[in-house]
Enzyme design. Sequence first.
Site, PDB file in Angstrom:
ATOM      1  N   ASP A 310       0.860  -1.175   0.000  1.00 24.80           N
ATOM      2  CA  ASP A 310       0.000   0.000   0.000  1.00 24.80           C
ATOM      3  C   ASP A 310       0.906   1.238   0.000  1.00 24.80           C
ATOM      4  OD1 ASP A 310      -2.362   1.623   0.387  1.00 24.80           O
ATOM      5  OD2 ASP A 310      -1.755   1.799   2.483  1.00 24.80           O
ATOM      6  N   ASP A 505      -1.917  -0.594   5.977  1.00 21.49           N
ATOM      7  CA  ASP A 505      -2.194  -0.091   7.317  1.00 21.49           C
ATOM      8  C   ASP A 505      -3.616   0.408   7.482  1.00 21.49           C
ATOM      9  OD1 ASP A 505      -2.053   2.323   5.842  1.00 21.49           O
ATOM     10  OD2 ASP A 505      -1.477   3.413   7.654  1.00 21.49           O
ATOM     11  N   ASP A 509      -7.258  -1.837   3.472  1.00 23.14           N
ATOM     12  CA  ASP A 509      -6.283  -2.891   3.182  1.00 23.14           C
ATOM     13  C   ASP A 509      -6.646  -4.214   3.843  1.00 23.14           C
ATOM     14  OD1 ASP A 509      -4.589  -1.078   1.780  1.00 23.14           O
ATOM     15  OD2 ASP A 509      -3.836  -0.332   3.692  1.00 23.14           O
TER      16      ASP A 509
END
Length: 635
Positions: A310, A505, A509
């Site tokens: 990410d 995080d 996600d």
Amino acid sequence: MEPSGTDRLKTVILLLAATGLALGLVLWFADRPDLADLVWIAGVVPALVALVIEILRSLRSGEIGLDIVAALSMSAALVFGETLAAAVVAVMYSGGTFLESFAEGRARREMHDLLSRVPRTATRHRDGGLEEVPLDEIAMGDRLLIRQGDVVPVDGTVASDTAFVDMSALTGESLPVRLARGAEAMSGSTNAGEAFDLTAMREAKDSTYAGIVRLVEEAQASKAPMSRLADRWSLGFLVVTVSIALAAWWFTGDPIRAVAVLVVATPCPLILAVPVALVAGLSRAAHFGVLIKGAGPLETMARIRTLILDKTGTLTDGRPQIVSINSANGMPADDILRFAASLDQASKHPVAQAVVAAAKLRGQALPIPTDVMEMPGEGVKGRVEGREVIVGGDDFVASLVGRGDRGLPGKDVGSVLVAVAIDGQMAGHLVMSDPLREGTSAMLAGLRRQGISRILLATGDRAEVAERVTEGLGLDGLRAGLTPDQKVLLVLTERKHGPVMMVGDGVNDAPALAAADVGVAMGARGAAASAEAADVVLLVDRIDRLGPGIEIARASRRIAMESVVVGIGLSVLGMIAAAYGYLSPVQGALLQEVIDVAVILNALRALRIAPQDVMSANPASRPAAGQDTAQGATP
């Protein structure tokens, strides 16, 4: 967190087996072999019963494990009166299962301390007052009060003049977003400004956050179970063991030789050495700030070939930072920052806090502002050292003092401008953005050296922002503007290249973390949903801990494999000797103990693994004796 009933049962079985073995030996040396036999049998039976139940469970699910060999050796030893040998095997087997349970329980206890509170209630307007209600009681049209720092509990529209929300956990947008009256606020975002009212559009079960939770549950349910290293050896070893035992009995007519073969064959190098090496690896990884939730994820982590990252809060810090200061009237940049930061001390806005932090990092002394007036979502006015100062968005400040002769400074894609006016004139602009974490490029290069062949970026942020931030990193792919279910699809698609690790995080996600072979969450500041769904949690807010974690996992698995190969090789030699009558069952059990000690000592080498990437990249981080290098990690 209290140990589960299964964990307590395994502890009791180990204590009974060990106590029975020790007490029986005392009675045997006291010349009471009859009582010694009874005590040994009493210690073996609980372990054998638990073992048979576990075997039946495994067979019902279509699995054949090493438990069968241990059950055969204990049963045969009892049937043919070799009670001491049976007691030794019982202690070895129950000790191995206890170690595995201990590893998983330790991860659960540390995880319990990590997870933050998920909102279960909301503040609702009712009859001129406020009331706290459970989320499932919120109905469409209810007016809710969202206080500063609150997580938005349900999807709704802003009922106040303005709202300032942090949506990074949902969309990947690193900077807070201003919402006008009537704009939609998604559940799971956080109020980063003053309190505002929200009109519920949906019930909690139909809101964005609930949908993401369902995605996590579906991904976890569909995820293939992790294969244990020991189980992958089980069938072949079982065939070899039974073949040698039957052959010894058939050709000699002596069942005791078969018992001796089975006792020597009890796969203690697999039962003991593997969990010892992996538990040591879990402890060593935690020493460097990497919490791995059990031996299964550690084994899989060692085989990862594809890494999906990410952006916001993972590759980047997730907090705005000043990248440049542009003066509009010749005032020194340090003075512009000092005046802006002094006034921003009176604001709780995330950007204001970032400005204050930047000034303090430069060692600037900040005077106390007076006559402060804050316009939520716009900016703040006040006096600093007797001078009138305005700090806020460029449009807001320009509407009060004009833009000056120089106009707007240039800025990169994804950056924001904070304007500063002093005594009625535009003084300059602070250019802020969410840059890459320091050492990201070196970290990715280190991962490639460890065998990661594909590295991709998956973000909900805009493509132009993602491309600008990751320029020069040499990624194998970039996917932007992704929804949570699209991230899951990317993870599943990438499995054709090998086991996949996903690092993130935010709430968005969490489904992808659950679907990946190994999900890694940034636990220091990440969302509780991502930490819950992940297999690995970075306890410190540093992505560079990922490399040492993978290196420790691979080294631990390699050490476990070495112990298994050497231990099984010695066990096969012992089985052959027992088949030829050179070893009695008790002698076979003692030989197996010697082999166990050797492989366990080798497995304990995992406690001394020193990740090269950490040591070479930052020699100052090398731990002294007894000193931990990761804040908050537990050695």
